[in-house]
Design an enzyme around this catalytic site. Sequence first.
Site, mmCIF file in Angstrom:
data_model
loop_
_atom_site.group_PDB
_atom_site.id
_atom_site.type_symbol
_atom_site.label_atom_id
_atom_site.label_comp_id
_atom_site.label_asym_id
_atom_site.label_seq_id
_atom_site.Cartn_x
_atom_site.Cartn_y
_atom_site.Cartn_z
ATOM 1 N N ASP A 1 0.846 -1.183 0.000
ATOM 2 C CA ASP A 1 0.000 0.000 0.000
ATOM 3 C C ASP A 1 0.887 1.240 0.000
ATOM 4 O OD1 ASP A 1 -2.080 1.821 0.461
ATOM 5 O OD2 ASP A 1 -3.123 0.451 1.791
ATOM 6 N N ASP A 2 0.719 2.103 -0.996
ATOM 7 C CA ASP A 2 1.461 3.373 -1.064
ATOM 8 C C ASP A 2 2.955 3.182 -1.297
ATOM 9 O OD1 ASP A 2 -0.994 4.447 -0.491
ATOM 10 O OD2 ASP A 2 -0.414 5.422 1.374
ATOM 11 N N CYS B 1 -6.476 3.582 -3.445
ATOM 12 C CA CYS B 1 -6.543 2.247 -2.869
ATOM 13 C C CYS B 1 -7.758 1.434 -3.291
ATOM 14 C CB CYS B 1 -6.512 2.389 -1.362
ATOM 15 S SG CYS B 1 -6.988 0.923 -0.489
ATOM 16 N N ARG C 1 -7.880 -1.869 -5.962
ATOM 17 C CA ARG C 1 -8.215 -3.205 -5.482
ATOM 18 C C ARG C 1 -9.437 -3.760 -6.199
ATOM 19 N NH1 ARG C 1 -5.384 -3.477 -0.179
ATOM 20 N NH2 ARG C 1 -4.009 -1.677 -0.388
ATOM 21 N N LYS D 1 -5.381 -6.131 4.401
ATOM 22 C CA LYS D 1 -6.264 -4.973 4.234
ATOM 23 C C LYS D 1 -7.327 -5.270 3.175
ATOM 24 C CE LYS D 1 -6.203 -0.245 2.406
ATOM 25 N NZ LYS D 1 -5.429 0.981 2.177
ATOM 26 N N HIS E 1 -10.739 -2.954 2.523
ATOM 27 C CA HIS E 1 -11.115 -1.618 2.025
ATOM 28 C C HIS E 1 -11.961 -1.662 0.762
ATOM 29 C CE1 HIS E 1 -9.849 2.893 1.866
ATOM 30 N NE2 HIS E 1 -10.929 2.687 2.610
ATOM 31 N N HIS F 1 1.407 1.916 3.840
ATOM 32 C CA HIS F 1 0.521 3.014 4.212
ATOM 33 C C HIS F 1 0.883 3.504 5.614
ATOM 34 C CE1 HIS F 1 -3.232 5.166 5.010
ATOM 35 N NE2 HIS F 1 -3.606 4.963 3.755
ATOM 36 N N ASP G 1 -0.605 -0.516 -4.868
ATOM 37 C CA ASP G 1 -1.918 -0.059 -5.326
ATOM 38 C C ASP G 1 -1.914 1.356 -5.894
ATOM 39 O OD1 ASP G 1 -1.541 1.288 -2.937
ATOM 40 O OD2 ASP G 1 -3.441 0.681 -2.034
ATOM 41 N N ASN G 2 -0.865 2.126 -5.637
ATOM 42 C CA ASN G 2 -0.733 3.477 -6.191
ATOM 43 C C ASN G 2 0.677 3.955 -5.912
ATOM 44 O OD1 ASN G 2 -3.057 4.029 -3.643
ATOM 45 N ND2 ASN G 2 -0.928 4.636 -3.346
ATOM 46 N N LYS H 1 0.444 9.688 -5.334
ATOM 47 C CA LYS H 1 -0.882 9.115 -5.111
ATOM 48 C C LYS H 1 -1.974 10.176 -5.235
ATOM 49 C CE LYS H 1 -3.371 7.098 -1.129
ATOM 50 N NZ LYS H 1 -3.207 6.652 0.266
#
Length: 756
Positions: free
Chosen positions: A36-37, A74, A78, A132, A134, A227, A333-334, A394
């Site tokens: 993530d991130d 995010c 996904r 995660k 989300h 993240h 994811d980004n 992001k």
Amino acid sequence: MSRPATPRELTEAVRSHPDDPRPAADAPNVVVILLDDLGFAQSGAFGSDIATPHIDRLAADGLRFNRFHVTAMCSPSRASLLTGRNHHAVGMGFLVDLPLAFPGYNARVPRSAAPLPRILRDAGYSTMAVGKWHLTPRWERSAAGPFDRWPLGYGFERFYGFLQGDANHWAPSLVRDNHHTEPPRGPDEGYHLSEDLVDTARRMILDQTQAAPGKPFFLYLPFGAMHSPHHVAPEWVAPYRGRFDQGWERWREEVFARQIASGVVPEGTELPPRPPWIPDWRALSADERRVFARMQEVYAGFLTHTDAQIGRLLDFLREIGRLDDTLVLFLSDNGASAEGGQLGTPNEHRFSSRMEDTTERNLAELDGWGGPDTYPHYAWGWAWAGNTPLRLWKRYTWLGGTRAPLIVHWPRRITARGGIRQQLTHVVDLMPTVLEACGVPVPEVVDGVVQQPMDGRSLLPVFDDPDAPDPRRTQYFEMLGSRSIIHDGWKATTDHVSRGVQDEERLLLGSRDFATDHWSLFLLDEDFAEARDVSAEHPDVIAELEGLWFDEARRNQVLPLDDTLQNRVAALLMPAYGIPRRAVYRRGGGPVHDESLPLLFGGFTLTADVEVPPGGADGVVCALGDLIGGFVLRVADGRLVFACSRAGDLDRVQAPEPLPPGPATVGVRFDAGARTFALLHDGAVVATTSLGGDFPIAFQHGGTGLCVGHDRGLPVEAGYRPPHPFTGTIHRLVVDTDPGPAPDLADEVRTALHSD
């Protein structure tokens, strides 16, 4: 009158064997590892000097994709990964935290886009998700569900992780399958979420392979890292002491040189200059440099720790003889996140509570940075450097937001080990790739519902041939009003500045109005990093691409455009049963999810009918959140205490006298107009204190929940240790809220953005 069965009927009944699905004998296992991130340049395989040996080994034995794209946020990425469709086309144009009554933004994947785990499960795979999620809309994440948009509703047979956009790595709010659960250990016992996730994933795989040795599995492992909060034990940070003292500009130049040398960035790529909103490291004070360098040290330790957990999983697969037959996809994811703003923050909830950060405050928090008393995010200079050589980060559809690392590892199939693939690829391509690799056809109908076309294309031809054609000619992007499109080697990108991060609203250059957006133009085959805008030389190409963007937007449910979401307040999807103004809670259940509670920011009265034992009472009457953000009503030394942490700033009031034995009604009243807390004993005010700032719209993003009669996780203030149960009897807890003003949707957006 019925007759008895004949002997022949008893012995010669027709046998009927169920047609249970079974994958092909050579069908691979599939593991998707999603960080993530994580920025394009933050792993060693993509140029960083941060130690990521296990990720790097995946790359050395597999393939790196250097033109792989995601959606810039995010939940949308996904959704695209698990459906093979563009994010707006499956209702995920923004975050699930703000579902809207527009088809492209309702946060509800339609039944016409059956997700990957459902299809693999129906084909005979075991399906497991750990980490995660989300993808569950706001107001559906409580113990009441509904559960059809929880992981098991998507087709996973097992789940362990968290539903929200981020989690406290020391004391997360966890879900197992369809119910909330507690971590196996506390933060003082060495608990860390990333380690717990891999422990659980290994155990799930071991149980599955021992029970059904020949049955393949699909493991979806989306870490909470990288993240914020950047949480990691000090021993992982120690090796990086002093490593980033040269600053983000010099570090970026060193990363770029390694990227060129390794071939992950093509020769001839131009490194765009530092934009004016990124501070010049040479102009910073000694204290500023110290603070900023420490933020990156903690981030680096966090990433190396995460890499070690990935290594534990891969080593386990190797030990049980399954790694060679497993297709591993590693991605982010980004792009890297700039939501820490220009200065960074020791507690990202300060932002959504409208509390300014300063270098002085950050310096005071530096020794504990990354520990349980913090919820930190680094300064955006490191996000800029972490996306080297790309622009922005992001939430923007510049390449810094949408181009992410992708590594594919499959020893049984991939022979060009260490290879680099430069085809235009997108996260929507991963689902069709997995299905083809597993020998599972894309279904035309699922549960009687005709399936919408896949936007993705299988990447298997690209695995085999570095010169295979691109899976697509065209790909649109949109996030919070930032727009871009790639077509036939061109990329057009708007300069739109989105709302939600205050420093960006104040400092970034660009348009704040769709009517004034400027489309820049880049020829990606010659300009890997969007460094040279050639829009002035090719107005005809700009006009064509802008028109094509709108065609794609209409086809994928992108419209209407609104970067602030202010005009959509009437379209916000509310909970089916409304938001209560008054609620009654009792001891004995689990935490009541934040989204099930009455809205507290407009004022409230919280009272508990209790029995104080003869020797006096002690312990927590109720608690929500922790020292990062939350409140607790408790009895200490026999006296009633209320403490409220607004992103670390504590307001506290204590009764002057102990509670006498016997029945009592105790509580606290928050007067939003007067900005005061008042302690109550049998209806009388016994002590008051002023609120030191604005009362938060939401204390945390992680769904910490209201606990009655005890606390969980971390405390709200020093002086007690959860669970610290109340020693008397609690008959009931009542929350009554005052009619307050409607929340500013801009604040809702800011809160949601910092949860992604």
